[in-house]
Design a protein around this motif. Sequence first.
Motif, short mmCIF file in Angstrom:
data_model
loop_
_atom_site.label_atom_id
_atom_site.label_comp_id
_atom_site.label_asym_id
_atom_site.label_seq_id
_atom_site.Cartn_x
_atom_site.Cartn_y
_atom_site.Cartn_z
N TYR A 203 0.79 -1.23 0.00
CA TYR A 203 0.00 0.00 0.00
C TYR A 203 0.82 1.28 0.00
CZ TYR A 203 -3.45 -3.54 1.00
OH TYR A 203 -4.24 -4.66 0.94
N PHE B 224 -5.43 -0.85 -5.25
CA PHE B 224 -6.38 -1.52 -4.37
C PHE B 224 -7.78 -0.90 -4.52
CE2 PHE B 224 -8.65 -2.22 -0.36
CZ PHE B 224 -8.82 -3.59 -0.52
N ILE C 62 -9.25 -2.44 -7.43
CA ILE C 62 -9.70 -3.80 -7.13
C ILE C 62 -11.10 -3.76 -6.51
CG2 ILE C 62 -9.35 -5.74 -5.51
CD1 ILE C 62 -6.32 -5.46 -5.97
N TYR D 73 -14.67 -8.62 -7.48
CA TYR D 73 -14.29 -8.41 -6.08
C TYR D 73 -15.50 -7.92 -5.29
CZ TYR D 73 -11.03 -7.59 -2.23
OH TYR D 73 -10.36 -7.64 -1.02
N GLN E 19 -16.10 -8.07 -2.09
CA GLN E 19 -15.93 -7.78 -0.65
C GLN E 19 -16.31 -6.36 -0.25
OE1 GLN E 19 -12.35 -9.16 1.32
NE2 GLN E 19 -11.91 -10.58 -0.31
N GLY F 54 -12.84 -4.57 6.27
CA GLY F 54 -12.06 -4.96 5.08
C GLY F 54 -11.50 -6.36 5.11
N ASN G 108 -5.48 -11.50 6.53
CA ASN G 108 -4.07 -11.51 6.11
C ASN G 108 -3.16 -12.21 7.10
OD1 ASN G 108 -4.07 -8.24 4.49
ND2 ASN G 108 -4.46 -10.26 3.66
N THR H 283 -5.51 -7.14 -10.14
CA THR H 283 -4.88 -7.80 -8.99
C THR H 283 -3.44 -8.19 -9.32
OG1 THR H 283 -7.06 -8.60 -8.35
CG2 THR H 283 -5.17 -9.58 -7.22
N PHE I 179 -1.47 -5.11 -8.96
CA PHE I 179 -1.36 -4.83 -7.51
C PHE I 179 -0.24 -5.68 -6.90
CE2 PHE I 179 -3.05 -6.15 -3.23
CZ PHE I 179 -3.01 -4.91 -2.59
N MET J 143 -1.20 -15.68 -2.43
CA MET J 143 -0.68 -14.93 -3.59
C MET J 143 0.82 -15.08 -3.67
SD MET J 143 -2.87 -11.62 -4.67
CE MET J 143 -1.84 -10.45 -3.84
N GLU K 187 1.08 -12.79 -0.12
CA GLU K 187 -0.11 -12.55 0.72
C GLU K 187 -0.87 -13.84 0.97
OE1 GLU K 187 -3.51 -10.26 -0.92
OE2 GLU K 187 -3.48 -9.09 0.91
N SER L 277 -4.89 -14.69 2.33
CA SER L 277 -6.18 -14.06 2.64
C SER L 277 -7.11 -15.16 3.14
CB SER L 277 -6.71 -13.37 1.39
OG SER L 277 -7.80 -12.55 1.70
C1 AVJ Z 1 -7.52 -5.78 1.90
C2 AVJ Z 1 -6.45 -7.69 2.76
C3 AVJ Z 1 -8.80 -7.66 2.51
O1 AVJ Z 1 -7.19 -10.03 1.08
O2 AVJ Z 1 -8.83 -9.49 -0.22
C4 AVJ Z 1 -7.17 -7.82 -2.60
C5 AVJ Z 1 -6.23 -7.46 -0.23
N1 AVJ Z 1 -5.32 -8.77 -2.13
N2 AVJ Z 1 -6.78 -8.51 -3.67
C6 AVJ Z 1 -7.84 -9.20 0.45
C7 AVJ Z 1 -6.25 -8.00 -1.63
C8 AVJ Z 1 -5.65 -9.08 -3.40
C9 AVJ Z 1 -7.47 -7.73 0.52
N3 AVJ Z 1 -7.54 -7.21 1.91
#
Ligand code: AVJ
Length: 320
Positions: free
Chosen positions: A40, A48, A51, A57, A59, A162, A167, A213, A216, A252, A280, A282
């Motif tokens: 970030y 992000f 995304i 996505y 979320q 979020g 993570n 992504t 990113f 990831m 990463e 998740s």
């Molecule tokens: C912000 C950590 C919730 O894990 O979905 C989005 C970051 N990584 N696409 C996630 C993220 C790839 C995101 N978070």
Amino acid sequence: MDTQLARLHRGAPPQEDSFADNLLEGLAKAPKEIACKYFYDEAGSRLFDAICDLPEYYQTRTETALLARHAGEIAALIEPGAEIVEFGAGSLRKARILLDALDNPRAYTPLDISGDYLAGVVQSLAAEYPTLTLRPMVGDFTGPLDIPTLPDNPRRAGFFPGSTIGNFRPDTALCLLRRMRSGLNGGGLLIGVDLVKDPSRLHAAYNDAAGVTASFNKNLLARANRELGADFDLGAFAHYAPYNAGAQRIEMYLVSLRRQRVSLRGQLFEFAQGEPVHTEDSHKYTIESFREMAARAGFNPRAVWTDEERLFSVHWLESR
Ligand code: AVJ
């Protein structure tokens, strides 16, 4: 701006300075890794945001809708005059939904590793919320939480939206929840958690058709080139984000497409063809598995809100 901001940890440098250390350390490991908090920077935050607007996505829009739909109920649980402590100053849109719904919030205390980002947050909110005390604190919220209490000692409520909790490995997530609980001085925690679901839906969310992504993920390498003078060839790495169903998490990686050598701060790092760099995890939870973890952290899981498709959840955890 950093110097004018309160520090979460006395003496410790803001974590944005430690990208170089993390990279030198992580690329010397086997297997190689880079910590996801370094996604970030300015470019990464913009990616992000992109995304969050992707059709795949779900979320961000699902969580935002949940917060808006249940804002009244949430405000009643948090009670009037509260100090809101946000762990990682994320989307101002979510913070505003909460602040607007609350009855006479006393203070907003965002904790973030980026001083520049916090400065922007404060600037946007100051005029809009003239009676709210803004207490940005720069630092890593996964470290000790010494948040000074305000003189009138308002009741605290934590805000951790979020699904950032995802993570962390479950054992680390448990420790983090325990720490947050003690940092909240008896106040509750409002937390967003992404849910286990059809793996193909999860896979699509981290492997979007437009390749945002992937950009990113590769921004970690671009950032190393920009900030540290590294010579990563972005075309020689592939974005790879499989769902590990056994561990209930998206993983990831950046995978080296050929044998190559990268120079960073006078050191050379070798990459074998096909070698992954982990960037990463998740983790996904069920409503029940998350409530169980929260209880083990000492919280009393109270209300939980989810959407019709059960894609995402928002939990209100009380201290007990
Ligand atoms: C912000 C950590 C919730 O894990 O979905 C989005 C970051 N990584 N696409 C996630 C993220 C790839 C995101 N978070």
